[in-house]
Scaffold this motif. Structure first.
Motif, PDB file in Angstrom:
ATOM      1  N   GLY A 128     -11.422 -13.782  28.645  1.00 47.44           N
ATOM      2  CA  GLY A 128     -11.892 -14.879  27.810  1.00 47.44           C
ATOM      3  C   GLY A 128     -11.030 -15.050  26.575  1.00 47.44           C
ATOM      4  N   ALA A 129     -10.616 -13.931  25.989  1.00 49.60           N
ATOM      5  CA  ALA A 129      -9.718 -14.006  24.832  1.00 49.60           C
ATOM      6  C   ALA A 129      -8.394 -14.655  25.216  1.00 49.60           C
ATOM      7  CB  ALA A 129      -9.481 -12.613  24.256  1.00 49.60           C
ATOM      8  N   LEU A 130      -7.867 -14.314  26.401  1.00 47.02           N
ATOM      9  CA  LEU A 130      -6.619 -14.942  26.848  1.00 47.02           C
ATOM     10  C   LEU A 130      -6.836 -16.423  27.140  1.00 47.02           C
ATOM     11  CD1 LEU A 130      -5.057 -12.218  29.186  1.00 47.02           C
ATOM     12  CD2 LEU A 130      -4.752 -12.566  26.728  1.00 47.02           C
ATOM     13  N   ALA A 131      -7.994 -16.772  27.699  1.00 49.54           N
ATOM     14  CA  ALA A 131      -8.302 -18.185  27.949  1.00 49.54           C
ATOM     15  C   ALA A 131      -8.335 -18.970  26.648  1.00 49.54           C
ATOM     16  CB  ALA A 131      -9.636 -18.302  28.681  1.00 49.54           C
ATOM     17  N   LEU A 132      -8.924 -18.387  25.614  1.00 45.85           N
ATOM     18  CA  LEU A 132      -8.971 -19.060  24.307  1.00 45.85           C
ATOM     19  C   LEU A 132      -7.572 -19.222  23.725  1.00 45.85           C
ATOM     20  CD1 LEU A 132     -12.111 -17.341  22.740  1.00 45.85           C
ATOM     21  CD2 LEU A 132     -11.815 -19.813  23.107  1.00 45.85           C
ATOM     22  N   ARG A 133      -6.750 -18.183  23.833  1.00 44.51           N
ATOM     23  CA  ARG A 133      -5.376 -18.278  23.331  1.00 44.51           C
ATOM     24  C   ARG A 133      -4.590 -19.335  24.099  1.00 44.51           C
ATOM     25  NH1 ARG A 133      -3.833 -15.780  18.437  1.00 44.51           N
ATOM     26  NH2 ARG A 133      -5.383 -14.164  18.072  1.00 44.51           N
ATOM     27  N   LEU A 134      -4.788 -19.392  25.412  1.00 50.11           N
ATOM     28  CA  LEU A 134      -4.118 -20.410  26.223  1.00 50.11           C
ATOM     29  C   LEU A 134      -4.542 -21.805  25.772  1.00 50.11           C
ATOM     30  CD1 LEU A 134      -2.370 -21.125  28.755  1.00 50.11           C
ATOM     31  CD2 LEU A 134      -4.499 -20.994  30.078  1.00 50.11           C
ATOM     32  N   ALA A 135      -5.838 -22.002  25.561  1.00 48.72           N
ATOM     33  CA  ALA A 135      -6.341 -23.308  25.135  1.00 48.72           C
ATOM     34  C   ALA A 135      -5.834 -23.683  23.750  1.00 48.72           C
ATOM     35  CB  ALA A 135      -7.867 -23.302  25.150  1.00 48.72           C
ATOM     36  N   THR A 176     -13.763 -13.548  18.759  1.00 54.69           N
ATOM     37  CA  THR A 176     -14.166 -13.602  17.361  1.00 54.69           C
ATOM     38  C   THR A 176     -14.080 -12.201  16.778  1.00 54.69           C
ATOM     39  OG1 THR A 176     -16.498 -13.214  17.871  1.00 54.69           O
ATOM     40  CG2 THR A 176     -15.760 -15.513  17.811  1.00 54.69           C
ATOM     41  N   ARG A 177     -14.182 -12.108  15.467  1.00 56.40           N
ATOM     42  CA  ARG A 177     -14.156 -10.793  14.823  1.00 56.40           C
ATOM     43  C   ARG A 177     -15.551 -10.160  14.893  1.00 56.40           C
ATOM     44  NH1 ARG A 177      -9.513  -9.761  12.150  1.00 56.40           N
ATOM     45  NH2 ARG A 177      -8.133 -11.539  11.764  1.00 56.40           N
ATOM     46  N   PHE A 178     -15.593  -8.911  15.353  1.00 57.14           N
ATOM     47  CA  PHE A 178     -16.835  -8.146  15.341  1.00 57.14           C
ATOM     48  C   PHE A 178     -16.472  -6.676  15.246  1.00 57.14           C
ATOM     49  CE2 PHE A 178     -15.729  -8.870  19.838  1.00 57.14           C
ATOM     50  CZ  PHE A 178     -15.762  -7.586  20.359  1.00 57.14           C
ATOM     51  N   GLU A 179     -17.418  -5.877  14.803  1.00 57.53           N
ATOM     52  CA  GLU A 179     -17.183  -4.444  14.740  1.00 57.53           C
ATOM     53  C   GLU A 179     -17.188  -3.890  16.162  1.00 57.53           C
ATOM     54  OE1 GLU A 179     -19.120  -0.373  12.802  1.00 57.53           O
ATOM     55  OE2 GLU A 179     -19.777  -2.365  12.110  1.00 57.53           O
ATOM     56  N   PRO A 219      -5.403   3.443  19.650  1.00 62.81           N
ATOM     57  CA  PRO A 219      -6.218   3.507  18.439  1.00 62.81           C
ATOM     58  C   PRO A 219      -5.382   3.122  17.224  1.00 62.81           C
ATOM     59  CG  PRO A 219      -5.624   5.715  19.226  1.00 62.81           C
ATOM     60  CD  PRO A 219      -5.158   4.747  20.258  1.00 62.81           C
ATOM     61  N   PRO A 220      -6.022   2.627  16.171  1.00 64.02           N
ATOM     62  CA  PRO A 220      -7.452   2.319  16.056  1.00 64.02           C
ATOM     63  C   PRO A 220      -7.782   1.048  16.842  1.00 64.02           C
ATOM     64  CG  PRO A 220      -6.328   1.638  14.057  1.00 64.02           C
ATOM     65  CD  PRO A 220      -5.298   2.323  14.910  1.00 64.02           C
ATOM     66  N   ARG A 221      -8.777   1.111  17.706  1.00 61.23           N
ATOM     67  CA  ARG A 221      -9.026   0.019  18.652  1.00 61.23           C
ATOM     68  C   ARG A 221      -9.697  -1.192  18.005  1.00 61.23           C
ATOM     69  NH1 ARG A 221      -9.745   4.811  21.380  1.00 61.23           N
ATOM     70  NH2 ARG A 221      -7.903   5.200  22.678  1.00 61.23           N
ATOM     71  N   GLN A 222     -10.210  -1.018  16.801  1.00 59.44           N
ATOM     72  CA  GLN A 222     -10.696  -2.194  16.067  1.00 59.44           C
ATOM     73  C   GLN A 222      -9.562  -3.200  15.874  1.00 59.44           C
ATOM     74  OE1 GLN A 222     -13.942  -2.899  14.881  1.00 59.44           O
ATOM     75  NE2 GLN A 222     -13.003  -4.903  14.598  1.00 59.44           N
ATOM     76  N   ALA A 223      -8.348  -2.693  15.753  1.00 60.02           N
ATOM     77  CA  ALA A 223      -7.193  -3.592  15.593  1.00 60.02           C
ATOM     78  C   ALA A 223      -7.013  -4.474  16.819  1.00 60.02           C
ATOM     79  CB  ALA A 223      -5.927  -2.775  15.341  1.00 60.02           C
ATOM     80  N   GLY A 224      -7.386  -3.960  18.000  1.00 58.67           N
ATOM     81  CA  GLY A 224      -7.296  -4.771  19.207  1.00 58.67           C
ATOM     82  C   GLY A 224      -8.281  -5.922  19.190  1.00 58.67           C
ATOM     83  N   ALA A 246      -8.922 -12.002  18.104  1.00 60.80           N
ATOM     84  CA  ALA A 246      -9.783 -13.004  17.485  1.00 60.80           C
ATOM     85  C   ALA A 246      -8.964 -14.203  17.005  1.00 60.80           C
ATOM     86  CB  ALA A 246     -10.532 -12.384  16.308  1.00 60.80           C
ATOM     87  N   LEU A 247      -9.397 -15.387  17.390  1.00 58.26           N
ATOM     88  CA  LEU A 247      -8.790 -16.610  16.863  1.00 58.26           C
ATOM     89  C   LEU A 247      -9.383 -16.923  15.496  1.00 58.26           C
ATOM     90  CD1 LEU A 247      -8.645 -19.090  19.878  1.00 58.26           C
ATOM     91  CD2 LEU A 247      -6.713 -18.260  18.559  1.00 58.26           C
TER      92      LEU A 247
END
Length: 278
Positions: A112-119, A137-140, A199-204, A209-210
């Motif tokens: 879904g993240a790749l789909a959003l980036r493609l769009a 989106t950004r989330f913990e 890691p740190p995987r929060q960076a991923g 996140a758009l």
């Protein structure tokens, strides 16, 4: 140029060179084209992700489902640097190789993240969007997603991950963990996987996140789908996507985890049949 691969393994379909990478994909049906983009679970492939719904979705449309570079049976170039930019470039190359100028896109989680980036980057290549349990989106980061991206191969670890994905634990047959573990230890698979989400995987999460402004500028009709009991991607992520994407609608399934396309397969196909062109 495409070719069909003959192999007893159902995860192996056709083959095409996309953005210079020999890419494994499945191609079913005819009509309006739909691209399925799988998630990022260890040992995943397009077939493993979509096999339960692909035939039904292809009744009235053409459905193509590639193994994104780094996953499944697509080649893994030794010098490939994994990022949302390079993954999107691979997807665009795949669409070009199949001469598909415009497709609807169904993205699962990481897909879904790749789909959003493609769009966002290639809006003319996308007709309609379906985002299922999507990053974007950004989330913990959840303990579930941290465990998925931090997977270390063992049957026990795979069993723990599969239990995280499903609300209905009866879906986890006695052999599933071993089968998915074996997929995760094919030559080169774990090495690639470990390089994708260090890691740190929060960076991923943050990298995928758009910006809010980019989501608000998306012109595409968008269907957002989420399991209420998802322990990998929080349902709040999809609620936020629905708040930001102007032409979006949100459907939340109860008693459903991260495996909407498996746990709610019939309902999921019904939703998409009413939303996607055919």
């Amino acid at each position: 140029m495409t070719r069909t691969v003959t192999d007893s393994n159902p995860e192996i379909g056709r083959s095409v060179v996309a953005a210079g990478i020999r890419t494994n994909y499945h191609d079913h049906g005819s009509g309006a084209p739909v691209l399925l983009v799988h998630g990022s679970g260890p040992g995943v492939s397009a077939w493993a992700n979509w096999r339960g719904v692909l035939p039904a979705l292809a009744r009235d449309r053409r459905v193509v489902a590639p193994d994104v570079v780094g996953f499944g049976y697509t080649d893994r170039p030794a010098d490939f640097v994994f990022s949302h930019r390079t993954w999107v470039d691979h997807i665009v190359g795949f669409l070009d190789a199949l001469e598909l100028p415009n497709v609807s896109v169904v993205g699962n989680s990481f897909g879904g993240a790749l789909a959003l980036r493609l769009a966002d980057q290639h809006p003319d290549r996308v007709d309609r969007l379906v985002l299922m349990g999507s990053v974007g989106t950004r989330f913990e980061i959840t303990p579930g997603l941290d465990a998925v991206w931090g997977y270390r191969p063992s049957v026990a670890n795979m069993a723990e991950l599969l239990a995280l994905f499903a609300f209905d634990q009866s879906l986890l047959g006695p052999d599933l963990a071993r089968l998915r573990y074996e997929a995760s230890i094919r030559p080169g698979v774990q090495e690639s996987y470990a390089a994708m989400f260090p890691p740190p995987r929060q960076a991923g999460v943050d990298a995928f996140a758009l910006p809010d402004a980019a989501l608000q500028a998306l012109p595409h009709e968008t269907l957002i789908v989420h399991g209420r009991d998802d322990r990998v991607i929080p349902v709040a992520s999809s609620i936020r996507l629905n708040e930001l994407i102007p032409q979006s609608q949100l459907h939340v399934f109860n008693r459903c985890g991260h495996w909407t396309q498996i746990e709610k397969a019939t309902e999921f196909v019904h939703l998409l049949d009413g939303f996607l062109p055919s």
